[in-house]
Design an enzyme around this catalytic site. Sequence first.
Site, PDB file in Angstrom:
ATOM      1  N   HIS A   1       0.620  -0.831  -0.065  1.00  0.00           N
ATOM      2  CA  HIS A   1      -0.450   0.227   0.115  1.00  0.00           C
ATOM      3  C   HIS A   1       0.766   1.413  -0.042  1.00  0.00           C
ATOM      4  O   HIS A   1       0.857   1.926   0.073  1.00  0.00           O
ATOM      5  CB  HIS A   1      -0.958  -0.324   1.251  1.00  0.00           C
ATOM      6  CG  HIS A   1      -1.963   1.254   1.421  1.00  0.00           C
ATOM      7  ND1 HIS A   1      -2.872   1.544   0.968  1.00  0.00           N
ATOM      8  CD2 HIS A   1      -1.577   2.383   1.899  1.00  0.00           C
ATOM      9  CE1 HIS A   1      -3.705   2.918   1.423  1.00  0.00           C
ATOM     10  NE2 HIS A   1      -2.602   3.162   1.940  1.00  0.00           N
ATOM     11  N   GLU A   2       2.146   1.065   0.795  1.00  0.00           N
ATOM     12  CA  GLU A   2       3.041   2.464   1.203  1.00  0.00           C
ATOM     13  C   GLU A   2       3.112   2.384  -0.367  1.00  0.00           C
ATOM     14  O   GLU A   2       4.053   3.605  -0.419  1.00  0.00           O
ATOM     15  CB  GLU A   2       3.954   2.369   2.135  1.00  0.00           C
ATOM     16  CG  GLU A   2       3.151   2.280   3.636  1.00  0.00           C
ATOM     17  CD  GLU A   2       1.668   2.950   3.590  1.00  0.00           C
ATOM     18  OE1 GLU A   2       2.053   4.485   3.331  1.00  0.00           O
ATOM     19  OE2 GLU A   2       1.012   2.753   4.521  1.00  0.00           O
TER      20      GLU A   2
ATOM     21  N   HIS B   1       1.723   5.139  -2.670  1.00  0.00           N
ATOM     22  CA  HIS B   1       1.684   5.914  -2.387  1.00  0.00           C
ATOM     23  C   HIS B   1       2.702   7.004  -2.659  1.00  0.00           C
ATOM     24  O   HIS B   1       2.742   7.326  -3.909  1.00  0.00           O
ATOM     25  CB  HIS B   1       1.749   6.699  -1.363  1.00  0.00           C
ATOM     26  CG  HIS B   1       0.515   6.806  -0.350  1.00  0.00           C
ATOM     27  ND1 HIS B   1      -0.464   7.216  -0.313  1.00  0.00           N
ATOM     28  CD2 HIS B   1      -0.618   5.769   0.616  1.00  0.00           C
ATOM     29  CE1 HIS B   1      -2.009   6.354   0.445  1.00  0.00           C
ATOM     30  NE2 HIS B   1      -1.668   6.116   1.111  1.00  0.00           N
TER      31      HIS B   1
ATOM     32  N   HIS C   1      -5.260   7.292  -1.316  1.00  0.00           N
ATOM     33  CA  HIS C   1      -6.748   6.267  -1.471  1.00  0.00           C
ATOM     34  C   HIS C   1      -7.588   5.932  -2.426  1.00  0.00           C
ATOM     35  O   HIS C   1      -8.190   7.363  -2.864  1.00  0.00           O
ATOM     36  CB  HIS C   1      -6.895   6.742  -0.041  1.00  0.00           C
ATOM     37  CG  HIS C   1      -5.215   6.795   0.801  1.00  0.00           C
ATOM     38  ND1 HIS C   1      -5.634   7.498   1.891  1.00  0.00           N
ATOM     39  CD2 HIS C   1      -4.736   5.485   1.234  1.00  0.00           C
ATOM     40  CE1 HIS C   1      -4.475   7.255   3.049  1.00  0.00           C
ATOM     41  NE2 HIS C   1      -4.082   5.239   2.894  1.00  0.00           N
TER      42      HIS C   1
END
Length: 345
Positions: free
Chosen positions: A196-197, A200, A206
């Site tokens: 997930h990071e 980014h 998101h």
Amino acid sequence: MKRRKRILAIALMGMVCILPFAACEKDAVSNELETAVDEVETVVDQETQFITKYFLGDAVKVRLEEDGTYSLAGSDARLFEDQLADSPDSFEENPEPQDSQAGLGLGGGVRKWPNSTIVYRISGLSSSVRSELQKSFDEWTSKTNVRFKERTNESNYVTISSSGSNSNSGVATLGVNGSRGFIRLGTRATAVVIIHEIGHTLGYIHEQNRRDRDDFIIINFENIQNNAVDQFYKSNSATLVTSQFDINSTMMYGSYTFSKNGRPTITDLNGNVLPRRQARISSLDIQGTNSIYPPADDTGGDTNSCDGVEAWSPSKRYFVGDRVTYRGSLYERDFTRWNFIKRCG
């Protein structure tokens, strides 16, 4: 002394089991909330004043962190000051292409990685977190065109280090930020969080912040912690990665993220909690990433032909990775601007 309150949030969680029995549903919710303690852990200072800034043209509540970045009420996505603006006027959804160095400091600026390659340096990670990091690298490289390269002398790179938090958590800056970018991981971070990071770092916001989210999910604001309401803002200007909303995206919050009462903050349109997050990217994550990040070119050949590329139009909506010609030059669309490629002819 300032009063502090510990806010526990789930970044990538869903439902543990889906069976038509009340007991199973109760156990699923219980397991979700227990996992929340480890998923994302952040401390919110109750006396800290949140300020209004504009990100991608939308008003958002942010607070200044000790490292000089800004977070959305404790979000794991961190922004630098030059990615924020004081008014919505500094953001253009379809800006006019400019010369190669123009527009670098525009408010709301998010930039993607050149040549589809994330350059990184590792600092202070334990062997267990390094193992999870490698799993995360493998997930992205095995399914997308994204590659990872350990830094030698590159000027654009992200530093991956430990946050020192004894939790399965992480924070990351958004997109390419020269040498300032970072991913900071808890001492028990797993691939579920790290994947997930990395999203980014690739420049992705998101999923629940998409402009079209209300056609696919319900945000239960009455169940959200007061200081986390701004986590669920809706961006009307963000460039979309994929053509449709993706409940299974690695960038999607779980159903109990920032719940204040044990009830879901996000459900599908039928009121059902979302599937439990896994250490993998979804099919739409793959599709969207490959449209934004094409295969890296190591051949030294010219893959930047102007032939057949349409001229930029002020009335057309463009997506990341699209190319246009403008006043005799070739440009490629980034998240918030056009990147100059070369002169044509």
